[in-house]
Scaffold this motif. Sequence first.
Motif, PDB file in Angstrom:
ATOM      1  N   LEU A  79      46.309 -73.395  -8.410  1.00  0.00           N
ATOM      2  CA  LEU A  79      46.136 -74.450  -7.655  1.00  0.00           C
ATOM      3  C   LEU A  79      47.320 -75.092  -6.753  1.00  0.00           C
ATOM      4  N   HIS A  80      48.616 -74.888  -7.226  1.00  0.00           N
ATOM      5  CA  HIS A  80      49.540 -75.181  -6.419  1.00  0.00           C
ATOM      6  C   HIS A  80      50.176 -74.317  -5.263  1.00  0.00           C
ATOM      7  N   SER A  83      46.294 -71.444  -0.757  1.00  0.00           N
ATOM      8  CA  SER A  83      45.853 -72.261   0.251  1.00  0.00           C
ATOM      9  C   SER A  83      44.356 -72.617   0.304  1.00  0.00           C
ATOM     10  N   LYS A  87      44.210 -78.810  -2.392  1.00  0.00           N
ATOM     11  CA  LYS A  87      45.285 -79.522  -3.570  1.00  0.00           C
ATOM     12  C   LYS A  87      44.824 -80.983  -3.518  1.00  0.00           C
ATOM     13  N   LYS A 111      56.105 -80.109 -10.586  1.00  0.00           N
ATOM     14  CA  LYS A 111      55.195 -80.412  -9.454  1.00  0.00           C
ATOM     15  C   LYS A 111      54.899 -81.752  -9.041  1.00  0.00           C
ATOM     16  N   TRP A 113      53.554 -83.820 -11.087  1.00  0.00           N
ATOM     17  CA  TRP A 113      52.452 -84.290 -11.783  1.00  0.00           C
ATOM     18  C   TRP A 113      52.524 -84.882 -13.088  1.00  0.00           C
TER      19      TRP A 113
END
Length: 412
Positions: A79-80, A83, A87, A111, A113
Motif C-alpha cells: 500500500l505504501h 502507485s 493511498k 509511515k 500511521w
Amino acid sequence: MINILIMDDSVEKITRIRKVLVDRCFVDAEDIDEAHSVNSGRSKLSSNFYDLLVLDLVLPVADGEEIEPGKSEKFIDELHRISRLKKPIYVIGLSQYEERVEANMSHFEDKLWKLIHYNLKKDDWEQLLQNAVESILSTKEQLSKTIEGKNKYDIGIICALSEEFEQMKVAFDREWKKITIPNISIDFFAAEIRTEVGHTIKVIAARNCMAGMQAASVMASMVFALFDVKTIFMTGICAGIRKDENDDIAYGDLFIAESEYDYGSGKLKRNGTDTVLVPEPKQMACNYDLISKVNTFIEDRHPERRLGSVLENKGYSLIGKNPSIHINPGACGSYVVADGGFAAYLLKSNRKLRGLEMEGYGLYLAAHMLERSALMIKGICDFADSSKGDIYHDLCSYSSAWFLSEFIKYTF
C-alpha cells in the motif's frame, strides 16, 4: 464528509467499528465500505480514494479462504509503495492479536500511521479511533478552506486587448502576480487593494487579446467560475456617440454602460433586390446596485475633477481638460465601425446612447445568466467615423482603469 474502508473478516468486529464511526464520529453509514480479504481490499483501493483505512493485520488473501499468516503485513508495504493503489490519508491497524501488534508497530510508525490493539473486553481503542477520525475531518476542513481561499477573489477585471490590459495594471499601481490554472492556457494576474475603510480586496485580472462580445462572454464566465468572484469590471476603449454637433461628449470622456444592446440582432430579409437587416435589438441592463454605487462615488468624490491632473502627470495631456463621465446606454456589435452616419442610425432606436463598442453586451449577458454582477467602464477614444485612430487609446485605457481603482477603494 469522510470516506472510510474497513478491511476485516470478522463480522462482529466490523459491526463494533461501524458503531463507533456512526454513533460517535457521526460518519454517514453510506460512506463506509467493507472488504473481507486482501484481494477485495486491493480492488477497492485501486478504484476508490479513502480518507481512512481501518485494517486488520490478519486477513485471508481472497474472500472465503483460510487465513495465511504474514500476508496482511506484506500488504502494508504494498500500500505504501505501489502507485496504482490510491493511498488513504491515514491508516489505522486494528488487531486483537497483541503479539502481531508488537511485531508490526514499527511498520506503521515509520509511515506515521497508527496501530491499535483491539481488545474484545475493553473499549479504549474506540477513543483512539474517534480521535483519528476527528483529526482527519479537521485536516480536511482546513485544507478545503485553504484551497477555496487560494482560488477565491473578491473582484474580477477583464480587458479585451493587451494595450488596455497593460494600462489597467499601470493605473492600479499594484504588484501583479501571475496565476496559472492547470489545463487553462490563459494567464491570470492577482493583486490586492486596501480600501479606505481598511478592507483588503483580492483582485483577479485577465485579458482576451481579442475584441468581441463572444470572447468577453467566455472570459467573464471563466473568471466567475474559476475564482468565484461576484463582480467583474471591464475597462478599456470605446467609441462615443454624438447626438449632434452641439453635444458635449468629447475625446477622453468616460462612458459607463448602464445598459447594452446588441445592434446586430435581427432578421435578414429581402427588400426588392436588396438584403436588409430588420433589427430586433436585445438589451441587457447593468446591475442596478453597481450603478447606484458609481453615482454615489461620483457625487461624493467628483473623480472627474482630479482625472485631468492625473492624466497630465502621467504625460497624457492630449485633451487639455477634465474628462466628463457619461452614465448612459451603450450599443454593442461584432464589427469595428468607421462610418459617421452609423451613429445617427443607432440613435433612432435610443436617443440616450453614448457609447459604441464590441464587448459590453456579452459581459452583461454572462453576468445575468450566472446571477452575478458586471460593470463596463471605458474611455471614449473616437467617434466611429472616418477619422478613427489610436492617438487616445493609452489615455482612455488608463483613465477608465484609474476611475475603477478609485471607485473600488472608495466603495468596498
